[in-house]
Design a protein around this motif. Structure first.
Motif, PDB file in Angstrom:
ATOM      1  N   GLU A   1      28.595  66.905  33.134  1.00  0.00           N
ATOM      2  CA  GLU A   1      28.462  66.219  34.607  1.00  0.00           C
ATOM      3  C   GLU A   1      27.282  67.044  35.356  1.00  0.00           C
ATOM      4  OE1 GLU A   1      32.914  64.559  35.333  1.00  0.00           O
ATOM      5  OE2 GLU A   1      32.246  66.677  35.655  1.00  0.00           O
ATOM      6  N   LYS A   2      27.304  68.234  35.234  1.00  0.00           N
ATOM      7  CA  LYS A   2      26.236  69.088  35.702  1.00  0.00           C
ATOM      8  C   LYS A   2      24.644  68.762  35.426  1.00  0.00           C
ATOM      9  CE  LYS A   2      28.720  73.392  36.163  1.00  0.00           C
ATOM     10  NZ  LYS A   2      28.839  74.840  35.673  1.00  0.00           N
ATOM     11  N   ILE A   3      24.446  68.242  34.326  1.00  0.00           N
ATOM     12  CA  ILE A   3      23.137  67.646  33.819  1.00  0.00           C
ATOM     13  C   ILE A   3      23.065  66.526  34.616  1.00  0.00           C
ATOM     14  CG2 ILE A   3      22.031  66.243  31.898  1.00  0.00           C
ATOM     15  CD1 ILE A   3      23.716  68.173  29.897  1.00  0.00           C
ATOM     16  N   PHE A   4      23.917  65.531  34.826  1.00  0.00           N
ATOM     17  CA  PHE A   4      23.769  64.132  35.663  1.00  0.00           C
ATOM     18  C   PHE A   4      23.465  64.819  36.898  1.00  0.00           C
ATOM     19  CE2 PHE A   4      25.365  60.967  38.339  1.00  0.00           C
ATOM     20  CZ  PHE A   4      24.516  59.667  38.091  1.00  0.00           C
ATOM     21  N   SER A   5      24.188  65.419  37.660  1.00  0.00           N
ATOM     22  CA  SER A   5      23.926  66.168  39.043  1.00  0.00           C
ATOM     23  C   SER A   5      22.612  66.647  39.129  1.00  0.00           C
ATOM     24  CB  SER A   5      25.002  67.187  39.374  1.00  0.00           C
ATOM     25  OG  SER A   5      24.629  67.939  40.565  1.00  0.00           O
ATOM     26  N   ASP A   6      22.093  67.423  38.081  1.00  0.00           N
ATOM     27  CA  ASP A   6      20.653  68.031  38.347  1.00  0.00           C
ATOM     28  C   ASP A   6      19.711  67.054  38.152  1.00  0.00           C
ATOM     29  OD1 ASP A   6      21.854  70.713  38.653  1.00  0.00           O
ATOM     30  OD2 ASP A   6      21.643  71.121  36.554  1.00  0.00           O
ATOM     31  N   SER A   7      20.047  65.892  37.332  1.00  0.00           N
ATOM     32  CA  SER A   7      19.108  64.954  37.095  1.00  0.00           C
ATOM     33  C   SER A   7      18.948  64.103  38.559  1.00  0.00           C
ATOM     34  CB  SER A   7      19.532  63.752  36.113  1.00  0.00           C
ATOM     35  OG  SER A   7      18.263  62.773  35.834  1.00  0.00           O
ATOM     36  N   LEU A   8      19.767  63.675  39.334  1.00  0.00           N
ATOM     37  CA  LEU A   8      19.885  63.109  40.611  1.00  0.00           C
ATOM     38  C   LEU A   8      18.814  63.911  41.438  1.00  0.00           C
ATOM     39  CD1 LEU A   8      23.398  61.938  41.229  1.00  0.00           C
ATOM     40  CD2 LEU A   8      21.487  60.395  40.443  1.00  0.00           C
TER      41      LEU A   8
END
Length: 449
Positions: free
Chosen positions: A298-305
């Motif tokens: 979920e952190k990967i997605f958060s950073d991607s945003l």
């Protein structure tokens, strides 16, 4: 003498007639020139929408409500699309109500457009990219295989998605969506633009490229003769499903890329943390500072945003029967939502002069401009469920009515409302967040008082 007077009179009359004729010609020319200037302005300024007939006054609620189920269905061989969006040409609006909504999201600079994408079994949303918007999607039903091509083409990320999960495609990123299930799949899509969405499909750009240029770029066996074997279909192939698909494909594999790649463009919303409140549940696909409360993927997605400008925050809100998402407003985002199930009532306050409330049901799209106070109440026996999008890739900033009442000094409230200061002690504080509440608690309060 008489002859002289007759000649003089004739000259005067001729002069007067000539002046009148010249004046009429001049006036007509001025009118014609003005008309041309108006026409030129309309042509060179397409971003200023021209309203339809003003004979019918459109209810103010349609600035915030779109009955998407009644809108035009754009059909393709492999599926269909429906839109809640802004259009430059008013003739593209099927109704004045839809124009009211489209004009509203554009005037508010909302950075939001909504659409539904239905793909038949084995259908393909052709590889494409969007010039002017990121795309966020929620798969409501079905299953699909997604492909995303990074700049340079060296990294291709592919992954499978099922109902309840979120997809994300940054602006100008080539991507495709293939239905790999036996049933139709239905995506609820949000785009980060309040202008008309600008898209290019791979087949369209291929057939628009000169044959020799395409041959030199791809260098196929047979050169330009091979390029000429491609035939453009008469129907738009935006959602593609060839009738002879079985003959065309001998081996199809739906590879899953490593998580570190996939989660840049994917979020498992249905498996994420549930924020349980007295009157309902909220789940989020969003950026969290320092990854607070998120697992590694979920952190990967958060950073991607955070890496992509104008990303959205997505979430689902489930409001139990007779539950209320209490009046609130957002500091830093417009909000758009789609009703998945149930029914309810919405109220919105834009100003002291612009307030409205209206009923909502399955298939309706709602819009709340930044800073406007609004509420959502569930009015059916079943839960009211919406997918919501907010026009920020940062943490959403919200203030609820009970919070700002408690935060305001009671003597300030007393002065404002012409009410004794001690009266405001009747407004209780709860240990549990009341963002979504139930009327039973209100009854309990009344009984205790």
């Amino acid at each position: 003498m008489n002859i002289f007077l007759v000649c003089l009179l004739a000259c005067v009359i001729s002069t007067i007639i000539g002046v009148l004729i010249i004046s009429l010609v001049y006036i007509n020319n001025i009118g014609f020139t003005t008309e041309l200037n108006i026409q030129k302005h309309e042509i060179t300024s397409p971003k200023t929408p021209i309203r339809m007939s003003d004979k019918k006054r459109v209810d103010v609620k349609f600035q915030f409500l779109n009955h998407l189920g009644k809108s035009k269905v754009f059909q393709f061989p492999g599926g269909d699309i429906q839109w809640a969006r802004f259009r430059y040409d008013v003739n593209d609006y099927p109704s004045e109500e839809e124009m009211e909504f489209g004009t509203s999201i554009n005037n508010q600079r909302s950075k939001m457009t909504f659409g539904t994408l239905r793909i038949k079994s084995k259908g393909l949303r052709a590889p494409h990219w969007h010039f002017n918007a990121n795309e966020h999607g929620f798969l409501l039903k079905g299953s699909a295989w997604i492909g995303v091509v990074d700049a340079g083409g060296s990294i291709v990320t592919t992954y499978n998605v099922t109902a309840g999960q979120v997809i994300f495609f940054p602006k100008n990123t080539l991507h495709w969506v293939k239905n790999v299930g036996e049933d139709d799949c239905l995506f609820l899509l949000f785009f980060t633009t309040h202008e008309e969405l600008q898209t290019l499909d791979v087949d369209d750009v291929f057939f628009s490229t000169p044959e020799d240029i395409a041959a030199r770029s791809l260098k196929p066996q047979g050169g330009v003769n091979f390029i000429r074997t491609f035939k453009k279909q008469t129907e738009d192939q935006a959602i593609n499903l060839p009738p002879n698909l079985v003959e065309l494909i001998q081996n199809a594999s739906y590879v899953q890329s490593p998580d570190k790649l996939v989660w840049r463009y994917f979020y498992n919303l249905k498996a994420s943390t549930e924020f349980k409140l007295p009157g309902g549940v909220i789940q989020w696909a969003r950026f969290r500072k320092n990854g607070a409360g998120l697992n590694d993927n979920e952190k990967i997605f958060s950073d991607s945003l955070q890496m992509h400008e104008n990303a959205l925050t997505l979430g689902t809100i489930r409001i139990y029967s007779n539950g209320l998402r209490q009046p609130h407003f957002h500091f830093n985002a417009n909000e758009m939502g789609y009703v998945i199930s149930g029914c309810g009532k919405v109220g919105i306050i834009v100003s002291s002069k612009i307030t409205t409330d209206f009923d909502i049901g399955v298939g309706d799209v709602v819009f709340f401009p930044i800073g406007t106070q609004h509420y959502i109440k569930s009015t059916c026996d079943e839960d009211l469920l919406l997918i919501l999008a907010f026009s920020t890739g940062n943490q959403l900033q919200t203030l609820d009515m009970d919070d700002y009442f408690h935060a305001t000094a009671d003597h300030i409230l007393a002065q404002l409302f012409f009410k004794k200061q001690e009266e405001f002690k009747k407004i209780p504080r709860f240990s549990e967040d009341q963002a979504i509440n139930l009327p039973s608690q209100l009854k309990l309060i009344a009984k205790n008082n």
